[in-house]
Design a protein around this motif. Structure first.
Motif, short mmCIF file in Angstrom:
data_model
loop_
_atom_site.label_atom_id
_atom_site.label_comp_id
_atom_site.label_asym_id
_atom_site.label_seq_id
_atom_site.Cartn_x
_atom_site.Cartn_y
_atom_site.Cartn_z
N ASP A 89 34.06 140.40 26.53
CA ASP A 89 35.18 141.14 27.09
C ASP A 89 34.72 142.07 28.21
N SER A 90 35.68 142.54 28.97
CA SER A 90 35.35 143.33 30.17
C SER A 90 34.70 144.67 29.81
N THR A 91 35.08 145.25 28.68
CA THR A 91 34.47 146.53 28.27
C THR A 91 32.98 146.34 27.99
N ARG A 92 32.65 145.26 27.32
CA ARG A 92 31.24 144.96 27.01
C ARG A 92 30.46 144.67 28.29
N ARG A 93 31.06 143.94 29.23
CA ARG A 93 30.38 143.65 30.51
C ARG A 93 30.11 144.94 31.28
N ARG A 94 31.09 145.85 31.27
CA ARG A 94 30.88 147.12 31.98
C ARG A 94 29.77 147.93 31.31
N ALA A 95 29.74 147.92 29.98
CA ALA A 95 28.68 148.65 29.26
C ALA A 95 27.32 148.04 29.55
N ASP A 96 27.24 146.70 29.56
CA ASP A 96 25.97 146.04 29.89
C ASP A 96 25.54 146.36 31.32
N ALA A 97 26.49 146.36 32.24
CA ALA A 97 26.18 146.68 33.64
C ALA A 97 25.68 148.11 33.76
#
Length: 191
Positions: free
Chosen positions: A2-10
């Motif tokens: 999900d986009s929240t996880r991608r932002r956290a990874d970034a």
């Protein structure tokens, strides 16, 4: 994913890149982006997505260090007496100056002039907070201001890399001793 996880990874990747870059800048003779990416555990594409140029990465490391240095002043005053807070802030200045020196050596003159111009105000403001607290409690001389101290600690740029560890903190201690309010001398009573 999900986009929240991608932002956290970034965000995690970005933070790791900056942390590793800071270590490389402070300790290495040469700053190589591929080595920074590898040490940070990211691919070169990830590094360049966050920082398209070497100067972008170095400038961000420098800006973060300035931000941490500025934020440290009130935090240290909340925990320590003014003179102790200033001494501990000076310890952070040594680390900041080592990174600043590495960044300024690695970027073009126009970039470092811009970075320097944007950091002097906030650093001077943080130093003023520390000096004002010390003047208020009587531990700091009343005749010094932030500009005086910035000019005095500017010598850090003149230290050679091989003498950094032996001299940087010692010389800041000399500056700190000079900032202390002199003890009132006891006058001899006439006979």
């Amino acid at each position: 994913m999900d986009s929240t996880r991608r932002r956290a990874d970034a965000a995690d990747n970005r933070a790791r890149i900056i942390r590793v870059a800071r270590e490389v800048i402070a300790n290495a003779e040469e700053i190589r982006l591929n080595a920074i990416a590898k040490q940070a555990g990211v691919g070169q594409g990830t590094l360049y997505r966050h920082f398209p140029t070497r100067e972008d990465l170095l400038a961000e490391v420098y800006r973060e260090d300035v931000g941490e240095l500025v934020a440290a002043a009130p935090a240290l005053l909340a925990e320590h007496e003014p003179l102790t807070a200033l001494a501990r802030w000076f310890d952070r200045v040594v680390d900041y100056a080592r990174v600043k020196r590495g960044v300024f050596a690695a970027v073009e003159a126009a970039v470092w002039r811009d970075l320097s111009a944007h950091s002097l105000g906030p650093i001077g403001d943080a130093l003023t907070v520390l000096l004002d607290a010390g003047r208020a409690d009587g531990s700091i001389r009343p005749d010094v201001d932030a500009r005086d101290v910035i000019l005095l600690i500017g010598y850090l740029t003149r230290l050679e890399q091989d003498e950094w560890d032996a001299r940087a903190r010692h010389l800041l201690q000399v500056v700190l001793d000079g900032l202390r309010r002199p003890e009132r001398s006891v006058r001899a009573t006439p006979r």
